[in-house]
Design a protein around this motif. Structure first.
Motif, short mmCIF file in Angstrom:
data_model
loop_
_atom_site.label_atom_id
_atom_site.label_comp_id
_atom_site.label_asym_id
_atom_site.label_seq_id
_atom_site.Cartn_x
_atom_site.Cartn_y
_atom_site.Cartn_z
N LEU A 62 7.89 8.00 -41.89
CA LEU A 62 8.40 7.21 -40.77
C LEU A 62 8.78 5.79 -41.17
CD1 LEU A 62 6.01 8.13 -37.82
CD2 LEU A 62 8.34 8.88 -38.19
N ARG B 16 11.35 17.68 -38.30
CA ARG B 16 11.08 16.79 -37.16
C ARG B 16 11.19 17.54 -35.84
NH1 ARG B 16 11.47 11.20 -38.24
NH2 ARG B 16 12.18 10.83 -40.36
N ASN B 51 7.73 11.56 -33.56
CA ASN B 51 7.64 10.35 -34.38
C ASN B 51 6.28 10.14 -35.03
OD1 ASN B 51 10.17 9.36 -34.54
ND2 ASN B 51 9.94 7.87 -32.89
N THR B 104 9.30 2.74 -33.89
CA THR B 104 9.95 2.67 -35.20
C THR B 104 11.23 1.84 -35.10
OG1 THR B 104 11.17 4.69 -34.78
CG2 THR B 104 9.09 4.92 -35.97
#
Lengths: 96, 180
Positions: A62, B16, B51, B104
């Motif tokens: 991330l 993801r 995430n 993020t």
């Protein structure tokens, strides 16, 4: 000739042998450097060949890559020239 | 649920999932795609759900009685607190806040790509530093501070974009006067 703020950045980078991130420089400068200008100054110094920018790979999936800045030999010389020119201690308080 | 993004580079792949899914769904997806991943040389799979990096899996190939099969083993599980991810090892008490993903700055990094090399590098360096700070704050459970830093990063990026032409004009003036 470099500016006093550029000399301050070079002075801080001299103290960090492994190099420093922009945010570290802001923290180390005790409020003299701001987040809104430090990267412009570093970019200018990099263009002049006084600092070297190294991209560090992200630590996890991330995270974003970070840029580590290191002083070059020319950077150390420019800092010494600046100190000799102004005849005053540098903003970081260290001797040139 | 199918993952929205799947990136493979060298021996690692990132799977993801935008929304919360069960570990069974994740395992099923990896099982279904093990052959394809393995043929691409992938040996490790990082699983990211909403995430949050939830686990790292290793893919290997085994054979028994002449039959080839794929082995999928968990290398590491990362703390995530959400009841929808129903694996006992995945849910961990040390996670920052229940159901909250880390803010993020991927969007800011993508935004930087619209600009020239010089400004882009400045913005990416700044985004990287802010991102590290956001990750630290989120890990400490200071989610408000983490979100606040995300907004600060965008504000700072806006400032860099606005001052960029002024910087260029100042540099041209200095060059005009000093000839350097």
């Amino acid at each position: 000739m470099i500016s006093p703020m550029e000399a301050l950045i070079l002075g801080l980078l001299v103290q960090k042998a492994r190099g420093a991130f922009g945010s570290e420089l802001v923290h180390m400068s005790d409020g003299k450097l701001k987040r809104g200008s430090v990267y412009s100054l570093l970019s200018r110094l990099e263009k002049a060949g006084l600092v070297k920018a190294i991209e560090e790979p992200p630590t996890d999936v991330l995270a974003l890559p970070r840029t580590l800045y290191k002083i070059t030999g020319d950077g150390a010389r420019a800092r010494a020239e600046f100190a000799a020119f102004v005849g005053l201690p540098l903003l970081d308080g260290g001797a040139a | 649920m199918k993952p929205t993004t799947m990136l493979a580079s060298n021996d690692r792949a990132v799977v993801r999932f935008e929304k919360m899914v069960s570990v069974r769904d994740i395992d099923a997806f990896v099982q279904d795609h093990a052959r394809e991943l393995s043929s691409r040389g992938v040996t490790r799979v990082d699983v990211v759900v909403a995430n949050q990096h939830v686990s790292t899996l290793s893919i290997g190939m085994g054979s028994e009685n002449g039959t080839q099969f794929f082995t999928i083993a968990t290398v590491a599980r990362h703390p995530i607190a959400n009841e929808h991810v129903d694996h006992p090892n995945v849910a961990a008490a040390s996670a920052p806040k229940e159901g909250q993903s880390r803010p993020t700055l991927g969007g800011l990094s993508a935004f930087a790509d619209f600009f020239g090399l010089d400004l882009r590098r400045r913005l990416k360096a700044m985004a990287g530093d802010y991102d590290a700070e956001i990750a630290r704050l989120h890990k400490e459970g200071r989610s408000f501070a983490a979100r606040w830093n995300k907004w600060l990063a965008w504000y700072c990026a806006g400032w860099y974009v606005l001052r960029s032409p002024l910087d260029k004009a100042a540099a041209m003036l200095v060059k005009g006067f000093t000839g350097k």
